[in-house]
Design a protein around this motif. Structure first.
Motif, PDB file in Angstrom:
ATOM      1  N   ARG A  21       0.824  -1.210   0.000  1.00 58.88           N
ATOM      2  CA  ARG A  21       0.000   0.000   0.000  1.00 58.88           C
ATOM      3  C   ARG A  21       0.853   1.252   0.000  1.00 58.88           C
ATOM      4  NH1 ARG A  21      -3.632  -0.805   5.227  1.00 58.88           N
ATOM      5  NH2 ARG A  21      -4.655  -2.760   4.772  1.00 58.88           N
ATOM      6  N   ALA A  75       6.197  -7.147  10.820  1.00 53.30           N
ATOM      7  CA  ALA A  75       5.223  -7.077  11.903  1.00 53.30           C
ATOM      8  C   ALA A  75       3.845  -7.301  11.291  1.00 53.30           C
ATOM      9  CB  ALA A  75       5.285  -5.716  12.595  1.00 53.30           C
ATOM     10  N   ALA A  76       3.164  -8.331  11.769  1.00 55.91           N
ATOM     11  CA  ALA A  76       1.874  -8.698  11.188  1.00 55.91           C
ATOM     12  C   ALA A  76       0.745  -8.325  12.126  1.00 55.91           C
ATOM     13  CB  ALA A  76       1.848 -10.193  10.901  1.00 55.91           C
ATOM     14  N   THR A  77      -0.218  -7.606  11.594  1.00 55.92           N
ATOM     15  CA  THR A  77      -1.435  -7.278  12.347  1.00 55.92           C
ATOM     16  C   THR A  77      -2.630  -7.648  11.459  1.00 55.92           C
ATOM     17  OG1 THR A  77      -1.888  -5.053  11.512  1.00 55.92           O
ATOM     18  CG2 THR A  77      -0.177  -5.243  13.206  1.00 55.92           C
ATOM     19  N   PRO A  78      -3.803  -7.767  12.032  1.00 59.12           N
ATOM     20  CA  PRO A  78      -4.972  -8.125  11.199  1.00 59.12           C
ATOM     21  C   PRO A  78      -5.291  -7.081  10.129  1.00 59.12           C
ATOM     22  CG  PRO A  78      -5.455  -8.453  13.517  1.00 59.12           C
ATOM     23  CD  PRO A  78      -4.142  -7.735  13.458  1.00 59.12           C
ATOM     24  N   GLU A  79      -4.893  -5.831  10.366  1.00 52.60           N
ATOM     25  CA  GLU A  79      -5.226  -4.769   9.397  1.00 52.60           C
ATOM     26  C   GLU A  79      -4.197  -4.639   8.283  1.00 52.60           C
ATOM     27  OE1 GLU A  79      -4.915  -3.977  12.787  1.00 52.60           O
ATOM     28  OE2 GLU A  79      -7.003  -4.481  13.133  1.00 52.60           O
ATOM     29  N   GLY A  80      -3.039  -5.216   8.495  1.00 52.55           N
ATOM     30  CA  GLY A  80      -1.976  -5.112   7.502  1.00 52.55           C
ATOM     31  C   GLY A  80      -0.639  -5.461   8.117  1.00 52.55           C
ATOM     32  N   CYS A  81       0.383  -5.494   7.288  1.00 54.10           N
ATOM     33  CA  CYS A  81       1.715  -5.854   7.773  1.00 54.10           C
ATOM     34  C   CYS A  81       2.693  -4.720   7.500  1.00 54.10           C
ATOM     35  CB  CYS A  81       2.216  -7.115   7.068  1.00 54.10           C
ATOM     36  SG  CYS A  81       1.371  -8.607   7.582  1.00 54.10           S
ATOM     37  N   VAL A  82       3.703  -4.657   8.346  1.00 54.65           N
ATOM     38  CA  VAL A  82       4.808  -3.719   8.147  1.00 54.65           C
ATOM     39  C   VAL A  82       6.048  -4.528   7.805  1.00 54.65           C
ATOM     40  CG1 VAL A  82       6.244  -1.943   9.189  1.00 54.65           C
ATOM     41  CG2 VAL A  82       3.831  -2.104   9.809  1.00 54.65           C
ATOM     42  N   VAL A  95       4.036  -0.839   3.988  1.00 51.24           N
ATOM     43  CA  VAL A  95       2.816  -1.331   4.627  1.00 51.24           C
ATOM     44  C   VAL A  95       2.063  -2.108   3.567  1.00 51.24           C
ATOM     45  CG1 VAL A  95       0.668  -0.707   5.757  1.00 51.24           C
ATOM     46  CG2 VAL A  95       2.723   0.632   6.187  1.00 51.24           C
ATOM     47  N   GLU A  99      -1.961 -10.474   5.548  1.00 51.51           N
ATOM     48  CA  GLU A  99      -1.543 -11.788   5.051  1.00 51.51           C
ATOM     49  C   GLU A  99      -0.937 -11.736   3.645  1.00 51.51           C
ATOM     50  OE1 GLU A  99      -4.451 -14.859   5.524  1.00 51.51           O
ATOM     51  OE2 GLU A  99      -5.276 -13.923   7.318  1.00 51.51           O
TER      52      GLU A  99
ATOM     53  N   GLN B  28      -3.711 -15.164  11.411  1.00 53.79           N
ATOM     54  CA  GLN B  28      -4.191 -13.856  11.833  1.00 53.79           C
ATOM     55  C   GLN B  28      -3.578 -13.420  13.151  1.00 53.79           C
ATOM     56  OE1 GLN B  28      -8.393 -14.394  11.803  1.00 53.79           O
ATOM     57  NE2 GLN B  28      -8.580 -14.147   9.602  1.00 53.79           N
ATOM     58  N   GLU B  30      -1.216 -11.924  15.700  1.00 54.32           N
ATOM     59  CA  GLU B  30      -0.220 -10.873  15.517  1.00 54.32           C
ATOM     60  C   GLU B  30       1.155 -11.365  15.956  1.00 54.32           C
ATOM     61  OE1 GLU B  30      -1.332  -7.165  17.169  1.00 54.32           O
ATOM     62  OE2 GLU B  30      -3.388  -7.294  16.480  1.00 54.32           O
ATOM     63  N   HIS B  31       2.159 -10.943  15.229  1.00 55.05           N
ATOM     64  CA  HIS B  31       3.524 -11.330  15.579  1.00 55.05           C
ATOM     65  C   HIS B  31       4.512 -10.367  14.929  1.00 55.05           C
ATOM     66  CE1 HIS B  31       4.404 -13.083  11.590  1.00 55.05           C
ATOM     67  NE2 HIS B  31       3.118 -13.339  11.590  1.00 55.05           N
ATOM     68  N   VAL B  32       5.727 -10.381  15.451  1.00 52.39           N
ATOM     69  CA  VAL B  32       6.824  -9.617  14.854  1.00 52.39           C
ATOM     70  C   VAL B  32       7.986 -10.565  14.629  1.00 52.39           C
ATOM     71  CG1 VAL B  32       8.424  -7.688  15.147  1.00 52.39           C
ATOM     72  CG2 VAL B  32       6.111  -7.515  16.065  1.00 52.39           C
ATOM     73  N   ASP B  33       8.463 -10.622  13.398  1.00 52.10           N
ATOM     74  CA  ASP B  33       9.596 -11.477  13.051  1.00 52.10           C
ATOM     75  C   ASP B  33      10.809 -10.608  12.747  1.00 52.10           C
ATOM     76  OD1 ASP B  33       7.875 -13.591  13.268  1.00 52.10           O
ATOM     77  OD2 ASP B  33       7.569 -13.834  11.112  1.00 52.10           O
ATOM     78  N   ALA B  58       3.598  -1.004  15.187  1.00 53.63           N
ATOM     79  CA  ALA B  58       3.159  -1.556  13.903  1.00 53.63           C
ATOM     80  C   ALA B  58       1.716  -1.141  13.605  1.00 53.63           C
ATOM     81  CB  ALA B  58       3.288  -3.077  13.918  1.00 53.63           C
ATOM     82  N   HIS B  59       0.885  -1.155  14.644  1.00 49.78           N
ATOM     83  CA  HIS B  59      -0.507  -0.719  14.455  1.00 49.78           C
ATOM     84  C   HIS B  59      -0.569   0.740  14.012  1.00 49.78           C
ATOM     85  CE1 HIS B  59      -3.057  -4.073  15.669  1.00 49.78           C
ATOM     86  NE2 HIS B  59      -2.136  -4.388  16.563  1.00 49.78           N
ATOM     87  N   VAL B  62       0.480   0.961  10.316  1.00 45.67           N
ATOM     88  CA  VAL B  62      -0.573   0.467   9.416  1.00 45.67           C
ATOM     89  C   VAL B  62      -1.727   1.472   9.361  1.00 45.67           C
ATOM     90  CG1 VAL B  62      -2.291  -1.345   9.069  1.00 45.67           C
ATOM     91  CG2 VAL B  62       0.038  -1.955   9.725  1.00 45.67           C
ATOM     92  N   PRO B  66      -2.627   4.664   3.812  1.00 48.58           N
ATOM     93  CA  PRO B  66      -3.943   4.669   3.178  1.00 48.58           C
ATOM     94  C   PRO B  66      -4.407   3.231   2.908  1.00 48.58           C
ATOM     95  CG  PRO B  66      -2.251   5.285   1.612  1.00 48.58           C
ATOM     96  CD  PRO B  66      -1.589   5.199   2.949  1.00 48.58           C
ATOM     97  N   PRO B  69      -3.773   1.343  -2.535  1.00 40.01           N
ATOM     98  CA  PRO B  69      -2.471   1.755  -3.086  1.00 40.01           C
ATOM     99  C   PRO B  69      -2.610   2.943  -4.013  1.00 40.01           C
ATOM    100  CG  PRO B  69      -3.147  -0.375  -4.017  1.00 40.01           C
ATOM    101  CD  PRO B  69      -4.156   0.020  -2.985  1.00 40.01           C
TER     102      PRO B  69
END
Lengths: 160, 69
Positions: A21, A75-82, A95, A99, B28, B30-33, B58-59, B62, B66, B69
């Motif tokens: 995005r 970093a994975a969250t339900p709204e998107g990943c970083v 971002v 998934e 689904q 949440e995690h950080v790798d 991270a939240h 995100v 926007p 894209p």
């Protein structure tokens, strides 16, 4: 390979990867260099938060040593990943949708960094002595193939 | 005989459904790798102390992006 303008590289990145995005490129001083997919204000905010995330990740791993060794983050969250990829002071972050295909995103970010740095992505392999490629190359130059590499370990039949 | 087959089929379907649900939920989560230059990786799952520091950032990131894209 000549370096590509950062803004152009990020624009290409968001164009080829529909999962991304937003993408930002940050230099070694932590300054925002370029962004794609966001307004300037948004990009500044994301760049600042990305630096904070990286710093927090390094602290979580013990500081200085992690600073040297940490090269990628997801970093994975339900709204998107970083996603974040670092290379010699430069940092590209993105971002994505929830998934995403993580390996693909990492590959695209690394490719973007290399493109900005002007590195060749896939160096052309050198033709082996006696190969068709070398013969063709030598032929185009108008010289004998073996004349280009006289010391390649004999005439090639050393196993008999 | 027919009842046995029906039970086996039902059990198989239930197993597949459970596997799909489990896989979706684990994705689904949440995690950080973190990936390091030597090829090693550390994963902080939701609920860990490290994830509690990293996931809010991270939240925020995100949320700052926007939706399209």
């Amino acid at each position: 390979m000549p370096a590509v303008e950062p803004a152009e590289a990020l624009a290409d990145l968001t164009e080829i990867s529909p999962q991304i995005r937003l993408a930002v490129l940050v230099d070694e001083r932590g300054e925002l260099v370029a962004s794609a997919g966001a307004e300037p204000g948004q990009a500044d905010t994301v760049a600042r938060l990305v630096r904070e995330l990286l710093s927090a990740a390094e602290d979580a791993m013990g500081g200085a040593q992690a600073r040297e060794q940490l090269v990628q983050l997801q970093a994975a969250t339900p709204e998107g990943c970083v996603f974040l990829v670092r290379d010699e002071g430069r940092l590209v972050a993105s971002v994505t949708i929830p998934e995403p295909t993580a390996g693909l995103v990492f590959y695209d970010l690394k490719t973007c960094l290399r493109t900005v740095a002007g590195e060749s992505l896939a160096p052309k392999p050198k033709a082996r002595a006696g190969s068709k490629a070398e013969a063709a190359e030598a032929d185009s130059k108008g010289e004998e193939p073996s004349a280009t590499e006289p010391s390649t370990g004999g005439s090639g039949d050393g196993s008999g | 005989m027919a009842a046995g087959k029906a039970i086996a089929a039902a059990a198989a379907v239930a197993g597949i459904a459970a596997a799909v649900v489990w896989r979706r939920r684990s994705r689904q989560r949440e995690h950080v790798d973190l990936f390091f230059s030597d090829g090693s990786m550390v994963s902080f799952e939701q609920g860990s102390i490290e994830a509690a520091r990293l996931l809010p950032l991270a939240h925020e990131i995100v949320a700052a992006a926007p939706n399209h894209p």
